[in-house]
Scaffold this motif. Structure first.
Motif, PDB file in Angstrom:
ATOM      1  N   ARG A  46       0.838  -1.208   0.000  1.00 24.31           N
ATOM      2  CA  ARG A  46       0.000   0.000   0.000  1.00 24.31           C
ATOM      3  C   ARG A  46       0.871   1.256   0.000  1.00 24.31           C
ATOM      4  O   ARG A  46       0.859   2.056   0.943  1.00 24.31           O
ATOM      5  N   THR A  47       1.620   1.428  -1.072  1.00 22.90           N
ATOM      6  CA  THR A  47       2.523   2.573  -1.191  1.00 22.90           C
ATOM      7  C   THR A  47       2.435   3.155  -2.596  1.00 22.90           C
ATOM      8  O   THR A  47       1.977   2.497  -3.538  1.00 22.90           O
ATOM      9  N   GLU A  48       2.899   4.388  -2.715  1.00 24.01           N
ATOM     10  CA  GLU A  48       2.937   5.039  -4.026  1.00 24.01           C
ATOM     11  C   GLU A  48       3.892   4.309  -4.963  1.00 24.01           C
ATOM     12  O   GLU A  48       3.645   4.197  -6.169  1.00 24.01           O
ATOM     13  N   GLU A  49       4.978   3.795  -4.421  1.00 25.14           N
ATOM     14  CA  GLU A  49       5.953   3.089  -5.247  1.00 25.14           C
ATOM     15  C   GLU A  49       5.347   1.834  -5.864  1.00 25.14           C
ATOM     16  O   GLU A  49       5.572   1.536  -7.047  1.00 25.14           O
ATOM     17  N   SER A  50       4.570   1.084  -5.074  1.00 29.58           N
ATOM     18  CA  SER A  50       3.925  -0.118  -5.606  1.00 29.58           C
ATOM     19  C   SER A  50       2.940   0.238  -6.712  1.00 29.58           C
ATOM     20  O   SER A  50       2.840  -0.466  -7.726  1.00 29.58           O
ATOM     21  N   TRP A  51       2.207   1.327  -6.517  1.00 22.72           N
ATOM     22  CA  TRP A  51       1.259   1.755  -7.542  1.00 22.72           C
ATOM     23  C   TRP A  51       1.974   2.124  -8.838  1.00 22.72           C
ATOM     24  O   TRP A  51       1.526   1.772  -9.928  1.00 22.72           O
ATOM     25  N   ARG A  52       3.101   2.817  -8.721  1.00 19.94           N
ATOM     26  CA  ARG A  52       3.852   3.187  -9.922  1.00 19.94           C
ATOM     27  C   ARG A  52       4.384   1.950 -10.640  1.00 19.94           C
ATOM     28  O   ARG A  52       4.401   1.897 -11.879  1.00 19.94           O
ATOM     29  N   GLU A  53       4.821   0.948  -9.877  1.00 20.02           N
ATOM     30  CA  GLU A  53       5.303  -0.283 -10.499  1.00 20.02           C
ATOM     31  C   GLU A  53       4.184  -0.981 -11.267  1.00 20.02           C
ATOM     32  O   GLU A  53       4.397  -1.495 -12.372  1.00 20.02           O
ATOM     33  N   ILE A  54       2.989  -0.999 -10.687  1.00 20.23           N
ATOM     34  CA  ILE A  54       1.850  -1.618 -11.364  1.00 20.23           C
ATOM     35  C   ILE A  54       1.486  -0.830 -12.616  1.00 20.23           C
ATOM     36  O   ILE A  54       1.195  -1.409 -13.674  1.00 20.23           O
ATOM     37  N   ARG A  55       1.513   0.495 -12.519  1.00 16.97           N
ATOM     38  CA  ARG A  55       1.230   1.339 -13.689  1.00 16.97           C
ATOM     39  C   ARG A  55       2.235   1.069 -14.800  1.00 16.97           C
ATOM     40  O   ARG A  55       1.867   0.968 -15.978  1.00 16.97           O
ATOM     41  N   ASP A  56       3.502   0.954 -14.441  1.00  9.71           N
ATOM     42  CA  ASP A  56       4.543   0.722 -15.453  1.00  9.71           C
ATOM     43  C   ASP A  56       4.373  -0.642 -16.114  1.00  9.71           C
ATOM     44  O   ASP A  56       4.525  -0.773 -17.338  1.00  9.71           O
TER      45      ASP A  56
END
Length: 218
Positions: A75-85
């Motif tokens: 539940r972090t911004e970094e995880s979200w960015r990885e999923i987006r990428d």
């Protein structure tokens, strides 16, 4: 795209189905697919482990704690960015247009409400942007998973699982009163009633192993 794969197929039905499915696939669909694949991968290991007949029930709590910790870390911004990428790369490989959004059928109100004036919202507002998925889907889905995991593997459930393990003669905690007390408390069994039940349990097990109850009683 899926339709291009079946474009030269002689099967007209499959071509039609492929065209219909392709019309529903956009960047948002791929992003959601990537998100749920990522979260499901976390819980699948625990699901597989829980199906092993040799798994000790008390170990299920350790697995649950591990999954909850992993989901919380996601539940972090970094995880979200990885999923987006990852979703963006998948769109590129599958030739899914990053900017094209398929037309959605306009939702109609329920037939039984058409003759009434309805002031309350009767349908969910669709998420139309990828950024909105960040707050409307990513965080809520992780929170729901964590809440459900904690509900199913609560402290009380852990006590029951440990108690069940302590009733197995093959377990190291067999008839361990400390392990059995939480389960007894959960089911409303007093210590006065628990002690004779455990004694009888031991007698029954030894009797079945020796095929002669009188050996134990003597």
């Amino acid at each position: 795209m899926l339709y291009n794969f079946f474009a030269n197929s002689p099967n007209a039905r499959r071509k039609t189905e492929a065209r219909a499915v392709s019309g529903l696939i956009d960047e948002q669909f791929v992003l959601l697919l990537t998100l749920f694949e990522d979260l499901s991968r976390v819980t699948k290991f625990m699901s597989d482990q829980l199906q092993y007949p040799s798994l000790e029930l008390s170990s299920a709590m350790d697995l649950a704690d591990s999954v909850i910790a992993t989901l919380t870390d996601r539940r972090t911004e970094e995880s979200w960015r990885e999923i987006r990428d990852r979703a963006s790369d998948l769109c590129t490989k599958a030739n899914v247009n990053h900017n094209e959004t398929p037309e959605r059928r306009q939702a109609q109100p329920p037939r039984h409400l058409q003759e009434f004036v309805v002031e309350a919202q009767i349908e969910r507002t669709p998420v139309t942007s990828l950024d909105a998925l960040h707050t409307e889907c990513f965080y809520p889905e992780i929170d729901r998973l964590v809440v459900e995991m904690r509900r199913r593997f609560s402290t009380e459930a852990g006590g029951v699982l440990s108690g069940v393990s302590a009733l197995s003669p093959k377990h190291a905690s067999f008839v361990d009163n400390k392990c059995l007390q939480p389960m007894a408390k959960f089911y409303g069994v007093t210590e006065e009633n628990l002690t004779p039940e455990l004694h009888q349990r031991v007698i029954d097990i030894f009797a079945s192993n020796h095929n002669n109850r009188r050996i134990v009683l003597l």
